[in-house]
Design a protein around this motif. Structure first.
Motif, PDB file in Angstrom:
ATOM      1  N   CYS A  25       0.835  -1.014  -0.093  1.00  0.00           N
ATOM      2  CA  CYS A  25      -0.039   0.148   0.045  1.00  0.00           C
ATOM      3  C   CYS A  25       0.908   1.228   0.085  1.00  0.00           C
ATOM      4  O   CYS A  25       0.975   1.974   1.072  1.00  0.00           O
ATOM      5  CB  CYS A  25      -0.939  -0.139   1.213  1.00  0.00           C
ATOM      6  SG  CYS A  25      -2.014  -1.595   1.564  1.00  0.00           S
ATOM      7  N   PRO A  26       1.681   1.546  -1.047  1.00  0.00           N
ATOM      8  CA  PRO A  26       2.485   2.549  -1.334  1.00  0.00           C
ATOM      9  C   PRO A  26       2.028   3.841  -0.846  1.00  0.00           C
ATOM     10  O   PRO A  26       2.947   4.931  -0.665  1.00  0.00           O
ATOM     11  CB  PRO A  26       3.400   2.424  -2.462  1.00  0.00           C
ATOM     12  CG  PRO A  26       2.266   1.808  -3.411  1.00  0.00           C
ATOM     13  CD  PRO A  26       1.504   0.722  -2.456  1.00  0.00           C
ATOM     14  N   ASP A  27       0.717   4.026  -0.843  1.00  0.00           N
ATOM     15  CA  ASP A  27       0.417   5.568  -0.820  1.00  0.00           C
ATOM     16  C   ASP A  27      -0.220   5.674   0.866  1.00  0.00           C
ATOM     17  O   ASP A  27      -0.890   6.679   1.130  1.00  0.00           O
ATOM     18  CB  ASP A  27      -1.110   5.686  -1.599  1.00  0.00           C
ATOM     19  CG  ASP A  27      -2.195   4.658  -1.248  1.00  0.00           C
ATOM     20  OD1 ASP A  27      -1.853   3.461  -0.598  1.00  0.00           O
ATOM     21  OD2 ASP A  27      -3.372   4.767  -1.477  1.00  0.00           O
ATOM     22  N   TRP A  28       0.038   4.675   1.627  1.00  0.00           N
ATOM     23  CA  TRP A  28      -0.636   4.804   3.031  1.00  0.00           C
ATOM     24  C   TRP A  28       0.210   5.723   3.944  1.00  0.00           C
ATOM     25  O   TRP A  28       1.269   6.301   3.715  1.00  0.00           O
ATOM     26  CB  TRP A  28      -0.597   3.455   3.874  1.00  0.00           C
ATOM     27  CG  TRP A  28       0.846   3.092   4.471  1.00  0.00           C
ATOM     28  CD1 TRP A  28       1.991   2.680   3.640  1.00  0.00           C
ATOM     29  CD2 TRP A  28       1.090   3.242   5.848  1.00  0.00           C
ATOM     30  NE1 TRP A  28       3.060   2.547   4.832  1.00  0.00           N
ATOM     31  CE2 TRP A  28       2.438   2.857   6.007  1.00  0.00           C
ATOM     32  CE3 TRP A  28       0.222   3.774   7.111  1.00  0.00           C
ATOM     33  CZ2 TRP A  28       3.051   2.968   7.368  1.00  0.00           C
ATOM     34  CZ3 TRP A  28       0.948   3.784   8.276  1.00  0.00           C
ATOM     35  CH2 TRP A  28       2.127   3.234   8.262  1.00  0.00           C
ATOM     36  N   GLU A  29      -0.672   6.575   4.608  1.00  0.00           N
ATOM     37  CA  GLU A  29      -0.051   7.618   5.516  1.00  0.00           C
ATOM     38  C   GLU A  29      -0.276   7.261   6.986  1.00  0.00           C
ATOM     39  O   GLU A  29       0.255   7.416   7.867  1.00  0.00           O
ATOM     40  CB  GLU A  29      -0.564   8.958   5.083  1.00  0.00           C
ATOM     41  CG  GLU A  29       0.168   9.340   3.654  1.00  0.00           C
ATOM     42  CD  GLU A  29      -0.426  10.738   3.291  1.00  0.00           C
ATOM     43  OE1 GLU A  29      -0.107  11.809   4.323  1.00  0.00           O
ATOM     44  OE2 GLU A  29      -1.067  10.803   2.324  1.00  0.00           O
ATOM     45  N   ILE A  30      -1.651   6.805   7.317  1.00  0.00           N
ATOM     46  CA  ILE A  30      -1.986   6.471   8.687  1.00  0.00           C
ATOM     47  C   ILE A  30      -3.006   5.536   8.540  1.00  0.00           C
ATOM     48  O   ILE A  30      -3.683   5.231   7.785  1.00  0.00           O
ATOM     49  CB  ILE A  30      -2.895   7.776   9.132  1.00  0.00           C
ATOM     50  CG1 ILE A  30      -1.862   8.954   9.728  1.00  0.00           C
ATOM     51  CG2 ILE A  30      -3.687   7.292  10.477  1.00  0.00           C
ATOM     52  CD1 ILE A  30      -2.681  10.190  10.351  1.00  0.00           C
ATOM     53  N   ALA A  31      -2.413   4.556   9.731  1.00  0.00           N
ATOM     54  CA  ALA A  31      -3.255   3.274   9.751  1.00  0.00           C
ATOM     55  C   ALA A  31      -3.803   3.351  11.444  1.00  0.00           C
ATOM     56  O   ALA A  31      -3.032   3.631  12.206  1.00  0.00           O
ATOM     57  CB  ALA A  31      -2.475   1.942   9.828  1.00  0.00           C
TER      58      ALA A  31
END
Length: 397
Positions: A25-31
């Motif tokens: 998920c190369p676009d992830w910023e917050i989980a």
């Protein structure tokens, strides 16, 4: 070994998860993680709250209930109290438009309460990435699973036969079995990832009760107490001479489980043809275990084994009648049912130190569910069993 999850262990888990997220998920910023089991995995505690993981900026555990306890038992570096999501939201003024959540866990009402204060516009699932992270066990995790397996072996192979007596009910056995399990070291609860799933002690039954329809996603059956409690054991069905006794139970130590099914012949041996079918199930288990090698593919293992079974044997294999399940085993760890599964559709190669419960079983009309289940660690030499080697169908006078 301490029950407390070491800080180095927690750091490795978080690093592994973030690496998987970066790759997939190369676009992830917050989980954001809400479920208590995943909070335990990543932080070493189970407060009512949430874990916010920021890419490149660390993670914060926000505890609404259990904050003081978490400070005492967790080595997670950043733990903060909150009375509501509003408190935490003030720290995250600049949110990305999209966040990652446990879509398999978060109810709609919880999602709406969360989104009221965290102004994101869309979301994606991180369930698969967490499942992948959890699927490969560390040496620390395996130590507790091995301890559970040793207790499991003693309870199932040595102690259950002494509990069986003519005239006892299934509910009697469940109550006495639970007492023995806890006395020997069981944590008292077996956890499942399946939605809205309960298992009080075990899935157990005398004779044909082990074929009774159930909502549980497994090959065995269970009559239970009634419609409200279908997972204990009947107060009416009494043990009779000549009965097959089926006991499928999960056992846990410090959160980590083993899974094992044992069968018993009470008072007299079952017919030779039934014993032969049971032994074939045991042979299938051994063949599956040999294939639990890093690099092998779960789907291929499933297809290889099932392709070698005759049409006659496949009838009522892995479930009775039209209630057959489409797997041969499942991952296990903090829940009894984890990723991956030995079934079609699971194509990621096995890795060393994954752990599987392998459970070939076959229903026989008028007799019950024969077969076996044990827990195996994936090694270069094949599956290493941690729950004992008894082939089942133990004779009990």
């Amino acid at each position: 070994m301490s029950d407390r999850i070491p800080s180095l262990e927690l750091a490795k888990r978080m690093d592994s998860f973030c690496q998987i997220m970066d790759q997939q998920c190369p676009d992830w910023e917050i989980a954001v993680v809400f479920s208590k089991i995943n909070l335990l995995y990543f932080t070493g505690s189970m407060p009512e709250g949430m874990l916010v993981i920021e890419r490149g900026n660390g993670a914060t555990l926000w505890a609404r209930r259990g904050y003081e306890r978490t400070l005492n038992e967790s080595e997670f570096p950043v733990v903060k109290p909150m009375s509501s999501y509003r408190d935490a939201a003030q720290v995250y003024a600049q949110l990305p438009a999209e966040i990652y959540l446990e879509t398999e866990f978060v109810p709609l009402a919880m999602f709406q309460r969360f989104q009221k204060h965290f102004s994101f516009s869309s979301y994606k699932s991180l369930d698969f990435q967490i499942a992948q992270t959890r699927s490969v066990k560390s040496r620390w995790e395996l130590s507790f699973m091995e301890r559970a397996g040793a207790i499991h072996q003693r309870v199932s192979e040595e102690l259950v036969p002494g509990l069986l007596r003519e005239g006892m009910t299934e509910a009697d056995l469940a109550g006495e079995l639970y007492q023995v399990m806890v006395r020997e070291g069981h944590q008292g609860v077996a956890r499942f990832a399946m939605f809205d799933t309960e298992m009080i002690v075990a899935q157990l039954g005398f004779g044909e009760s082990s074929l009774h329809p159930t909502n549980f996603d497994g090959p065995g059956g269970n009559r239970g107490l009634n419609a409200a409690v279908p997972t204990l054991g009947s107060r009416e069905r009494k043990l009779r001479k000549g009965d097959l006794v089926f006991v499928d139970m999960g056992l846990g130590v410090n959160g980590y489980h083993s899974d094992k099914t044992m069968t018993y012949m009470f008072g007299q041996a079952l017919p030779d043809e039934v014993i032969a079918i049971h032994r074939q199930c045991v042979d299938i288990q051994h063949r599956v275990a040999e294939l639990l090698v890093p690099g092998n593919v779960p789907e291929t293992i499933y297809e290889t084994i099932t392709a070698g079974l005759s049409p006659e044997f496949q009838q009522n294999f892995m479930g009775f009648g039209n209630r057959q399940v489409k797997f041969l085993g499942h991952g296990i760890g903090l829940t009894v049912d984890e990723y991956p599964v030995l079934a079609k559709g699971f194509i990621e190669p096995l890795q060393e130190n994954m752990v599987f419960a392998v459970e070939p079983k076959k229903g026989i009309e008028g007799i019950g569910m024969v077969g076996i289940e044990n827990t195996f660690i994936v090694t270069p030499q094949g599956g290493r069993c941690i729950t004992g080697s008894n082939p089942g169908l133990i004779f009990v006078e």
